[in-house]
Motif scaffolding. Sequence first.
Motif, short mmCIF file in Angstrom:
data_model
loop_
_atom_site.label_atom_id
_atom_site.label_comp_id
_atom_site.label_asym_id
_atom_site.label_seq_id
_atom_site.Cartn_x
_atom_site.Cartn_y
_atom_site.Cartn_z
N PHE A 47 0.83 -1.21 0.00
CA PHE A 47 0.00 0.00 0.00
C PHE A 47 0.87 1.26 0.00
O PHE A 47 0.60 2.21 -0.75
CB PHE A 47 -0.92 -0.01 1.22
CG PHE A 47 -1.61 1.31 1.46
CD1 PHE A 47 -2.69 1.69 0.69
CD2 PHE A 47 -1.16 2.18 2.45
CE1 PHE A 47 -3.32 2.92 0.89
CE2 PHE A 47 -1.78 3.40 2.66
CZ PHE A 47 -2.86 3.77 1.88
N ILE A 48 1.92 1.27 0.82
CA ILE A 48 2.79 2.45 0.89
C ILE A 48 3.46 2.71 -0.45
O ILE A 48 3.56 3.86 -0.90
CB ILE A 48 3.84 2.26 2.00
CG1 ILE A 48 3.17 2.16 3.38
CG2 ILE A 48 4.85 3.40 1.99
CD1 ILE A 48 2.47 3.42 3.80
N SER A 49 3.92 1.66 -1.11
CA SER A 49 4.60 1.84 -2.39
C SER A 49 3.65 2.37 -3.46
O SER A 49 4.03 3.23 -4.26
CB SER A 49 5.21 0.51 -2.85
OG SER A 49 4.19 -0.47 -3.04
N LEU A 50 2.39 1.89 -3.46
CA LEU A 50 1.42 2.41 -4.42
C LEU A 50 1.03 3.84 -4.08
O LEU A 50 0.83 4.69 -4.98
CB LEU A 50 0.18 1.52 -4.43
CG LEU A 50 -0.87 1.83 -5.50
CD1 LEU A 50 -0.28 1.70 -6.89
CD2 LEU A 50 -2.08 0.91 -5.35
N TRP A 51 0.95 4.18 -2.81
CA TRP A 51 0.65 5.54 -2.39
C TRP A 51 1.76 6.50 -2.81
O TRP A 51 1.49 7.61 -3.28
CB TRP A 51 0.45 5.56 -0.87
CG TRP A 51 0.42 6.93 -0.26
CD1 TRP A 51 -0.49 7.91 -0.50
CD2 TRP A 51 1.36 7.48 0.66
NE1 TRP A 51 -0.18 9.05 0.24
CE2 TRP A 51 0.95 8.80 0.96
CE3 TRP A 51 2.50 6.98 1.28
CZ2 TRP A 51 1.65 9.62 1.83
CZ3 TRP A 51 3.19 7.79 2.15
CH2 TRP A 51 2.76 9.09 2.42
N ASP A 95 10.54 9.13 1.65
CA ASP A 95 10.95 7.81 1.16
C ASP A 95 10.46 6.69 2.08
O ASP A 95 11.20 5.77 2.43
CB ASP A 95 12.48 7.73 1.02
CG ASP A 95 13.01 8.69 -0.03
OD1 ASP A 95 12.30 8.90 -1.03
OD2 ASP A 95 14.10 9.23 0.15
N GLU A 96 9.18 6.78 2.44
CA GLU A 96 8.63 5.79 3.36
C GLU A 96 8.68 4.39 2.78
O GLU A 96 8.91 3.41 3.50
CB GLU A 96 7.18 6.15 3.72
CG GLU A 96 7.02 7.45 4.49
CD GLU A 96 6.81 8.64 3.60
OE1 GLU A 96 6.28 9.66 4.09
OE2 GLU A 96 7.18 8.57 2.41
N ASP A 97 8.44 4.28 1.46
CA ASP A 97 8.43 2.96 0.84
C ASP A 97 9.82 2.32 0.87
O ASP A 97 9.95 1.13 1.19
CB ASP A 97 7.91 3.06 -0.59
CG ASP A 97 8.68 4.10 -1.41
OD1 ASP A 97 9.40 4.92 -0.80
OD2 ASP A 97 8.54 4.09 -2.64
N MET A 98 10.83 3.09 0.57
CA MET A 98 12.18 2.54 0.55
C MET A 98 12.66 2.17 1.96
O MET A 98 13.29 1.11 2.15
CB MET A 98 13.14 3.56 -0.08
CG MET A 98 14.59 3.10 -0.15
SD MET A 98 14.84 1.58 -1.08
CE MET A 98 14.45 2.13 -2.75
N ILE A 140 9.40 -0.71 -6.18
CA ILE A 140 9.82 0.35 -5.25
C ILE A 140 11.13 0.97 -5.70
O ILE A 140 11.30 2.19 -5.69
CB ILE A 140 9.93 -0.22 -3.82
CG1 ILE A 140 8.56 -0.62 -3.30
CG2 ILE A 140 10.59 0.78 -2.88
CD1 ILE A 140 8.58 -1.34 -1.98
N PHE A 141 12.08 0.13 -6.09
CA PHE A 141 13.39 0.63 -6.51
C PHE A 141 13.26 1.56 -7.71
O PHE A 141 13.87 2.64 -7.74
CB PHE A 141 14.29 -0.56 -6.85
CG PHE A 141 15.61 -0.18 -7.45
CD1 PHE A 141 16.67 0.21 -6.65
CD2 PHE A 141 15.80 -0.20 -8.83
CE1 PHE A 141 17.88 0.57 -7.20
CE2 PHE A 141 17.01 0.16 -9.38
CZ PHE A 141 18.06 0.54 -8.57
#
Length: 889
Positions: A492-496, A516-519, A543-544
């Motif tokens: 979800f975080i990566s799509l957000w 950079d919450e997803d990373m 994500i990368f």
Amino acid sequence: MDIRGRKMKKPPACVQCRKRKIGCDRVKPICGNCMKHNKMDCFYPDVPGQYVPSSSSSSNTRQVANGPYLNSYYASSRRISKETAALLQKNPELASLEQIREYNTRLQLLNAQNQLNNRTSAANATLNQQNTQYIPKSVPSLESKPVTSANEFSTPLNWVQGPAIFHMLTSPYTQDEIINHEMNFLKSRLLELQEITGKKITGVNLDLKQDSSPQIQSSQSNRSQEEFLTVKKRKLSEGDTTDEEGKTATNNERRSYLNEFKDLDPQFLDTNKVFNVFNCPITENDSNRLWLLPKNINKSSIFQTQYLIERDPFLFKFFNELNTLIEKHFNESLHDLLAKHNNTQHSNSSISQLLKFPSQSVTQNLISKYLSTITETNSILPILKPKRLLPIVEQLFPSNTVNKPNSNELETVFQVVNMSNDQLISLGFITLCLLVLFESLNSTVLIPLRDDGHLQLFNVLFNNLPSLKSNLATLRFEMDKRSMCNIDTLRFISLWKYYQFVMTPSSSSSVVIDYDEDMHMACLLSLNHETQNQSHILIWNFIFKNYCWRHLFLGQLPLLMSEPFTNSTPIVDPLLNNDFELIDFEVNLMKYLQSKDQQLSIGKIIQLIKLLKTKNVEVSQRCLTTSSIINNIMDSLIYRNSMLYLNFYLLLQFETLSDYTKFNEILNDFLELSRETLFFVFSNLANIKFAGHEFTFINKSIALLQTLVLMLLALYQRSFESTQKTDGENVSHIDQPESSHSNNDNNKRIKNKNVIRLIINKIAMLLNDYTKNCKKQNRLIENLIIKIKIISKYIKNLEETKVPSVSDSNHVTNNGFTGISTDQLVKLNHELNKISESLIKTDFYEQRKKSTLSNGVTGITAAADNDLNLGNLGLTKENFSEIFEAIRS
């Protein structure tokens, strides 16, 4: 393994045995043959190679060397024969000399990194060290004897015999500097031994004053460095010549010298070769005075318009004039606007405890519309699985719904406190799916919504847009509150974060800070080193790629992934596999541009630009499927954005150096790149293959156009001021024979600036046509149109007053256009006309100009047509809020 790739089965024999061609038992410090024949000058050569333990029975007396060009400490502290120990015990001064002999040199320090990395060898050597017999303490009474020969003060020395032990660290000194320090150290030790033993050593120069004087050493070092760099520069300049003699400076010979742009001593560098635009912003006082630009930008974002404005004096003049105009005439409106903006921020900061969605049937229809519109979703957004959301909606959404206030529509409401973690994540994916659908339908002009059912469905989605965006804030707050950290939360975080990257901002002045919450969560879950789970690897690839995209577009270094050891996960995403080479090259480019430990080379930056162009072409040619082509558009936008900024920075650099030949060369490349960029952006927006997928690149395309418009404005300002200077020269030389030639040159300059103004206005017309066909307003496009109209009024004001914009008299601004010859002006006008005609044919543009500009989205045009408001650049109290938002965007 030696440098020739051969294994060394055993250490080398001593020099004496090699000369006599006899077998050597290789015992240190004195081998058996030298001890037998009373030869005390036994020593071993430094042979390159990594020694491996011998398989013979004597392997317990042999050690492993730790790197090329040195013998390790453990090799020098091997077992000493009984005869040697007895000899050293009878002669204490010889024991001390033996300790000096074992002093490790600079070569061991330079090989420190190899020692630190070779954990296994170090562990084995430590075990051998524990069984080593050290040289005995022969003179215990000397352990704390004060010695003053080589010391300024009496210092108690601890004379403990045994091999010298040093911490393995890399050394920043050159080989000559290390040898000089070692010689001074050895001489001082010998002086101490002379005082302790009472024996004088003859035939050795122990004068420390001449060698140890810091002033003399410094001056000698500076002289030698000056001579070295002078010779080096001469050889490098000879290597740049085209004759056969100049070609003798090969790459290997150049590598033997120091890096010219390493920051050892910048005063020895040729200023014409150093790229220092990043280090030369407008003075701090001027930047603080220009409060019109937001101050909360990331200072490491070198590909950002604010970063450019602070380094281009001509763009700075334009914004400074706007800044002065607002302070003088609209101060009251400004305070009201800022107060209103602060109140809006406080009201939006409150987090709701409710999640609001359309009714169950409407939500299911919207998800089905998503599937039919974004056909490449499985490749472009592999994180989002819209088909799996349909049964979730049927399961979670209750059948009973409520009417929305002041509307006939139905909505579904959820209480956050009653939801489980899995339910929150599921509702988060539904929210993002609907938001992405809106961006897709609103950004395309190739998918009409003529059917009443589809149009009504889109209107319902648009009406629920504030609730959906509020849902995102509520979900993010609740996830942080519950400390949710797992793979589903990461998806979800990566799509957000991806939605944040491609979305249309609700307000031009709103700044989204990227944390950079997803990373960070992916690294916390060790997905950057995942090698087994294919689904987890696919999440990491997504994500990368997006993490690098976000930072590279702004000219930032993706710091978390800038080193190879931070990522060992393979690539299973075919889209990332296709463009990874380009992303990796751009990361290395940013690493060089953002480096702080060395000066930047103009020549190297030009070479990197050429390599970047080649990499982009290679990657684009491999894109054969629709999904790969759509994915490559973002790569191409990042590439073109980087190229525009780098070429413009080179223009600023050569303008500062008054190198007008190089300035003209880079200017031609910049105009060619501008023409290709304009065609690339507008052709993508009109390509039927990308229908429904424009949301992936439209906002970054508009940001690229905004950058290009500002750069064209900077070129126009230079052309205008060069025209004014030429007019002054014509007046002063009106009676001279060359005046007709000067008039011809000035006419070309006037035509030059007129074409630049025409290009800017044509861009506004094309954007105006596009935004008319959008379902709803796109704030980025509207802001750019407003900004172009402000620029048009500014240009019109300049041409009517014939006076350059106000500038600080303390600043002497170079103008690259003053050095352009008449022949170069002809070529420049030709390139500008190619750009203009590639956008819109001039005849067609002239027919539509009045009707298009009179139907603007704001009152700016009407205000500008009034001569009384011309000096205000079209600003009035009625349109001030909208124009101010557009300027700061």
